[in-house]
Motif scaffolding. Structure first.
Motif, PDB file in Angstrom:
ATOM      1  N   LEU A 100      27.421  41.120  35.187  1.00 28.05           N
ATOM      2  CA  LEU A 100      28.740  40.473  35.114  1.00 28.05           C
ATOM      3  C   LEU A 100      29.519  40.693  36.412  1.00 28.05           C
ATOM      4  CD1 LEU A 100      29.833  41.111  31.397  1.00 28.05           C
ATOM      5  CD2 LEU A 100      28.691  39.112  32.401  1.00 28.05           C
TER       6      LEU A 100
ATOM      7  N   VAL B 205      32.711  43.539  27.189  1.00 27.32           N
ATOM      8  CA  VAL B 205      32.894  42.255  27.863  1.00 27.32           C
ATOM      9  C   VAL B 205      31.573  41.490  27.812  1.00 27.32           C
ATOM     10  CG1 VAL B 205      33.360  41.167  30.100  1.00 27.32           C
ATOM     11  CG2 VAL B 205      34.746  43.111  29.353  1.00 27.32           C
ATOM     12  N   SER B 206      31.655  40.243  27.367  1.00 23.47           N
ATOM     13  CA  SER B 206      30.460  39.401  27.296  1.00 23.47           C
ATOM     14  C   SER B 206      30.457  38.417  28.451  1.00 23.47           C
ATOM     15  CB  SER B 206      30.454  38.617  25.973  1.00 23.47           C
ATOM     16  OG  SER B 206      31.403  37.551  26.052  1.00 23.47           O
ATOM     17  N   MET B 207      29.352  37.719  28.603  1.00 30.41           N
ATOM     18  CA  MET B 207      29.280  36.722  29.692  1.00 30.41           C
ATOM     19  C   MET B 207      30.361  35.652  29.512  1.00 30.41           C
ATOM     20  SD  MET B 207      25.835  34.433  28.939  1.00 30.41           S
ATOM     21  CE  MET B 207      24.662  35.670  28.407  1.00 30.41           C
ATOM     22  N   PHE B 208      30.728  35.375  28.273  1.00 30.60           N
ATOM     23  CA  PHE B 208      31.736  34.327  28.052  1.00 30.60           C
ATOM     24  C   PHE B 208      33.148  34.836  28.342  1.00 30.60           C
ATOM     25  CE2 PHE B 208      28.040  33.140  25.436  1.00 30.60           C
ATOM     26  CZ  PHE B 208      27.695  31.996  26.135  1.00 30.60           C
ATOM     27  N   ASP B 209      33.357  36.142  28.221  1.00 30.77           N
ATOM     28  CA  ASP B 209      34.637  36.703  28.655  1.00 30.77           C
ATOM     29  C   ASP B 209      34.773  36.533  30.168  1.00 30.77           C
ATOM     30  OD1 ASP B 209      35.440  37.629  26.105  1.00 30.77           O
ATOM     31  OD2 ASP B 209      34.209  39.413  26.335  1.00 30.77           O
TER      32      ASP B 209
ATOM     33  N   ILE C  47      33.283  34.242  32.012  1.00 33.21           N
ATOM     34  CA  ILE C  47      33.500  32.809  32.264  1.00 33.21           C
ATOM     35  C   ILE C  47      34.946  32.437  31.952  1.00 33.21           C
ATOM     36  CG2 ILE C  47      32.897  30.498  31.376  1.00 33.21           C
ATOM     37  CD1 ILE C  47      29.940  31.490  31.301  1.00 33.21           C
ATOM     38  N   THR C  48      35.488  32.988  30.879  1.00 36.17           N
ATOM     39  CA  THR C  48      36.898  32.748  30.537  1.00 36.17           C
ATOM     40  C   THR C  48      37.814  33.204  31.677  1.00 36.17           C
ATOM     41  OG1 THR C  48      36.603  32.856  28.144  1.00 36.17           O
ATOM     42  CG2 THR C  48      38.752  33.521  28.976  1.00 36.17           C
TER      43      THR C  48
ATOM     44  N   VAL D 159      33.063  28.890  37.960  1.00 41.19           N
ATOM     45  CA  VAL D 159      32.306  29.000  36.709  1.00 41.19           C
ATOM     46  C   VAL D 159      30.839  28.650  36.959  1.00 41.19           C
ATOM     47  CG1 VAL D 159      32.010  28.061  34.386  1.00 41.19           C
ATOM     48  CG2 VAL D 159      34.310  28.542  35.226  1.00 41.19           C
TER      49      VAL D 159
ATOM     50  N   MET E 263      27.662  30.918  36.217  1.00 44.74           N
ATOM     51  CA  MET E 263      26.602  30.484  35.301  1.00 44.74           C
ATOM     52  C   MET E 263      25.244  30.517  35.996  1.00 44.74           C
ATOM     53  SD  MET E 263      28.479  27.364  33.176  1.00 44.74           S
ATOM     54  CE  MET E 263      27.145  27.098  31.990  1.00 44.74           C
TER      55      MET E 263
ATOM     56  N   LEU F  95      24.990  41.856  25.596  1.00 43.88           N
ATOM     57  CA  LEU F  95      25.971  41.966  24.504  1.00 43.88           C
ATOM     58  C   LEU F  95      26.311  40.581  23.975  1.00 43.88           C
ATOM     59  CD1 LEU F  95      28.275  43.621  23.037  1.00 43.88           C
ATOM     60  CD2 LEU F  95      29.714  42.934  24.952  1.00 43.88           C
TER      61      LEU F  95
ATOM     62  N   LYS G 102      28.845  38.577  21.521  1.00 45.54           N
ATOM     63  CA  LYS G 102      30.006  38.507  20.649  1.00 45.54           C
ATOM     64  C   LYS G 102      29.846  37.256  19.803  1.00 45.54           C
ATOM     65  CE  LYS G 102      33.296  40.892  23.634  1.00 45.54           C
ATOM     66  NZ  LYS G 102      34.684  40.927  24.164  1.00 45.54           N
TER      67      LYS G 102
ATOM     68  N   TYR H 148      31.264  33.796  18.208  1.00 40.41           N
ATOM     69  CA  TYR H 148      32.250  32.732  18.359  1.00 40.41           C
ATOM     70  C   TYR H 148      31.911  31.680  17.300  1.00 40.41           C
ATOM     71  CZ  TYR H 148      32.485  35.015  22.953  1.00 40.41           C
ATOM     72  OH  TYR H 148      32.582  35.944  23.966  1.00 40.41           O
TER      73      TYR H 148
ATOM     74  N   PHE I  20      39.763  28.370  25.967  1.00 42.50           N
ATOM     75  CA  PHE I  20      38.648  29.180  26.471  1.00 42.50           C
ATOM     76  C   PHE I  20      37.520  29.285  25.444  1.00 42.50           C
ATOM     77  CE2 PHE I  20      42.413  30.545  28.900  1.00 42.50           C
ATOM     78  CZ  PHE I  20      41.995  30.065  30.126  1.00 42.50           C
TER      79      PHE I  20
ATOM     80  N   THR J  24      33.839  28.288  26.330  1.00 41.69           N
ATOM     81  CA  THR J  24      32.726  29.159  25.917  1.00 41.69           C
ATOM     82  C   THR J  24      31.640  28.345  25.216  1.00 41.69           C
ATOM     83  OG1 THR J  24      34.034  31.184  25.750  1.00 41.69           O
ATOM     84  CG2 THR J  24      32.108  31.026  24.310  1.00 41.69           C
TER      85      THR J  24
ATOM     86  N   PHE K 132      23.763  26.395  28.683  1.00 41.68           N
ATOM     87  CA  PHE K 132      22.674  27.366  28.830  1.00 41.68           C
ATOM     88  C   PHE K 132      21.518  27.007  27.883  1.00 41.68           C
ATOM     89  CE2 PHE K 132      25.909  30.789  30.204  1.00 41.68           C
ATOM     90  CZ  PHE K 132      25.560  30.689  31.545  1.00 41.68           C
TER      91      PHE K 132
END
Lengths: 381, 381
Positions: free
Chosen positions: A268, A338-342, A344-345, A367, A371, B2, B4, B6, B341, B345, B352
């Motif tokens: 990340l 923290v995830s990959m989408f956090d 990206i957010t 972004v 990615m 990780l 999460k 959604y 967001f 996401t 992906f």
């Protein structure tokens, strides 16, 4: 538009619901066999976080309290300490030493740089009477990581004691306390450990403990001898519900696996750095770490406004600069839960904010770079 | 990495922490002045969600229970009902009518199309003895919205009763029950209302209530006359903690403002649709709504695998196709407690997943289109 909150600052960090729920369980009395059993299990398993076989002491305090405990349990007034100062948290070591009349041999490093093992080696030679070295593994104020493993090589087989502030670094940067020979580690709950603020940690090698035994620095609350006496029982009232949360946190970290946690932070961090580069932004640190990415605010932009807009309009809390860097850098964390989408957010919110402030970008550029990094690292796409 | 969670499916939708916390409060007895006061305040303020002055009846049931209540309180066995069937939830109206021996005059619409007011008008003329019309405002199975306002024009000043399934539509699609002259609205808790599943709702116009009064369809649990007798007290045991949650939900919706909630769904729907177009994906619906975006699975891709990977690897729950559309479409919701967001996401996770399945895209293409939409709509950047 609906605004959700995303904490992308280097602490406090997002707290998983399962940890919050653990903290919402019934408070039991701390002087009971029931609680002692929880304490014992929790502190035993906490060793994993530090990769040590030493005891883990917990303080009801912020990380700064644990830093003070390190100073006052290892140093006597009038003694010399080597202190690396490369940012706000290096300064904190110095301020604590000053408060107790300890002579500071300061290794002043320009903010954003990392101290080199050679610099430390030289100062060790110049000051053979300075036995304790205070370092900051992850200097949160500049987003910089030092080469702690190599530094530990210098002290491992000597009678020097190497202390490291792991308040932000723990779990985000690899640390193998025993294997590397790091003597003293201090940390806090609201960073990689994914808990709310309120609990601090300390672990010491046998070599460091010898200094504690004969220490005469004035202290009471943080006197480790009290904490050791009935370990794992606390000498004062422990934060019962935070111990529940710590127990849950360690379970989650073990489940993910510490190497995977380290690797997630690295990836990340890499994604965030590549996003910043794609946006033509300059990283502040010469040796960026995986806790937080510090970025120079472009000339045309008001750095304080940037931090305010991204928080108040988009709900994304990042950090500004501290001390003389106030308004000159901003810092996007990738620390803890923290995830990959956090990530990206955070990057998309940053792009919106930059665009709003007149910085020329094609939306999505950062972004996309993030990615692509995630794909290249083999974790997505 | 990780993962999460959604929830980007058209229900259950993400539940805000403040609503979960409201549901975690002490359960009190339901036959007490204290609870009755809560019930009264909650149901009074719930009228805002439906934009009506009529009473809001709550059932401890899923949305399907409220649909059954609509049928069994308005229709008698042997009577004719006009039922629009343009997807899975139109079929459900039909199945319930069939179960009670009600004659169904079906308006069969190809899935993905929306019934036109003209089609309904024609059938009303052909079957003057069919007084109740069952519609689906948002057909979740196809991501389609009907022109409910115009349809209500046909029935408003007649003795026809217009019933609409608002299980997924409520709060995502504009609805002004009284102003438009919609007679009966049924809904559920786990969609726009941002609660967990378990509570259903029904509101009726005076015209509709006249049918209830003289209704003779066999029923007990869902007999509205019991619910009306001591209103707002429930005839059976109400779901006490869900009422707490509903109270909190309405507070949050009022704070955001219902027009803003509608507008948010419209903008996130638009952003999602533009992202799909940018990714060269075809929308399934001819008249797409703002609850969920239904997308045709490209020929080269296994649609079931897509839904599985995006959920199990990226933690993003979207919906596949139902009935004969299974494997042929996927559905990305933007329903309920969803921020820009969350939408970004979902789109990045979809990119992906598509990339992983061999679909040729430049990563970030969909996200960029969504971000540009958000900027164009004036809510970001």
């Amino acid at each position: 538009m609906l605004r959700k909150n995303y904490i992308m600052a280097p602490g406090p960090t997002p707290v998983p619901a399962d940890i919050l729920l653990a903290g919402a369980k019934e408070t039991i009395h701390h002087r009971t066999p029931q609680f002692l059993e929880i304490m014992k299990e929790t502190l035993e398993s906490a060793k994993y976080l530090f990769q040590t076989n030493s005891k883990i002491y917990t303080f009801v305090s912020s990380g700064t309290g644990a830093m003070e405990a390190a100073v006052t349990n290892l140093m006597n007034p009038g003694e010399k300490a080597i202190v690396v100062v490369a940012g706000k948290f290096g300064e904190r070591w110095k301020e604590i030493c000053d408060s107790y009349g300890i002579q500071v041999v300061e290794i002043a490093v320009e903010w954003g740089n990392a101290v080199s093992p050679e610099q430390i080696e030289n100062v060790m030679k110049q000051h053979p009477d300075a036995r304790v070295i205070f370092t900051t593994h992850s200097e949160t104020s500049t987003g910089t990581v030092i080469d702690l493993k190599s530094i530990a090589q210098l002290t491992k087989d000597t009678d020097h004691v190497l202390v490291t502030d792991e308040v932000s670094g723990l779990l985000a940067e690899p640390l193998k306390m025993d294997e590397w020979g790091v003597d003293v580690v201090v940390s806090g709950s609201q960073k990689g450990i994914m808990m709310p603020p309120g609990l601090a940690f300390m672990a010491l090698s046998e070599k460091a403990w010898k200094l504690v035994e004969k220490n005469q620095c004035p202290k009471y609350y943080f006197d480790l001898r009290y904490y050791d006496k009935n370990y794992p029982d606390n000498p004062w009232t422990p934060a019962v519900n935070m111990i529940y949360m710590l127990n849950q946190s360690i379970k989650m970290i073990k489940e993910e696996g510490i190497e995977n946690v380290w690797e997630r932070h690295r990836i990340l961090g890499e994604a965030t750095r590549n996003a910043m580069r794609a946006l033509n932004l300059e990283l502040f640190s010469k040796r960026p770490g995986n806790v937080v990415t510090a970025v120079k605010v472009p000339e045309s932009i008001d750095g304080k406004k940037l931090v305010k807009i991204i928080r108040d309009k988009y709900g994304v809390t990042i950090a500004g600069g501290q001390g003389h860097l106030s308004g000159k850098i901003f810092r996007v964390a990738h620390l803890g839960y923290v995830s990959m989408f956090d990530t990206i957010t955070a990057i998309s919110a940053l792009e919106f904010t930059l665009s709003e402030l007149g910085y020329k970008i094609e939306l999505g550029t950062g972004v996309r770079a993030a990615m692509e990094t995630l794909k290249r690292e083999g974790v997505a796409g």
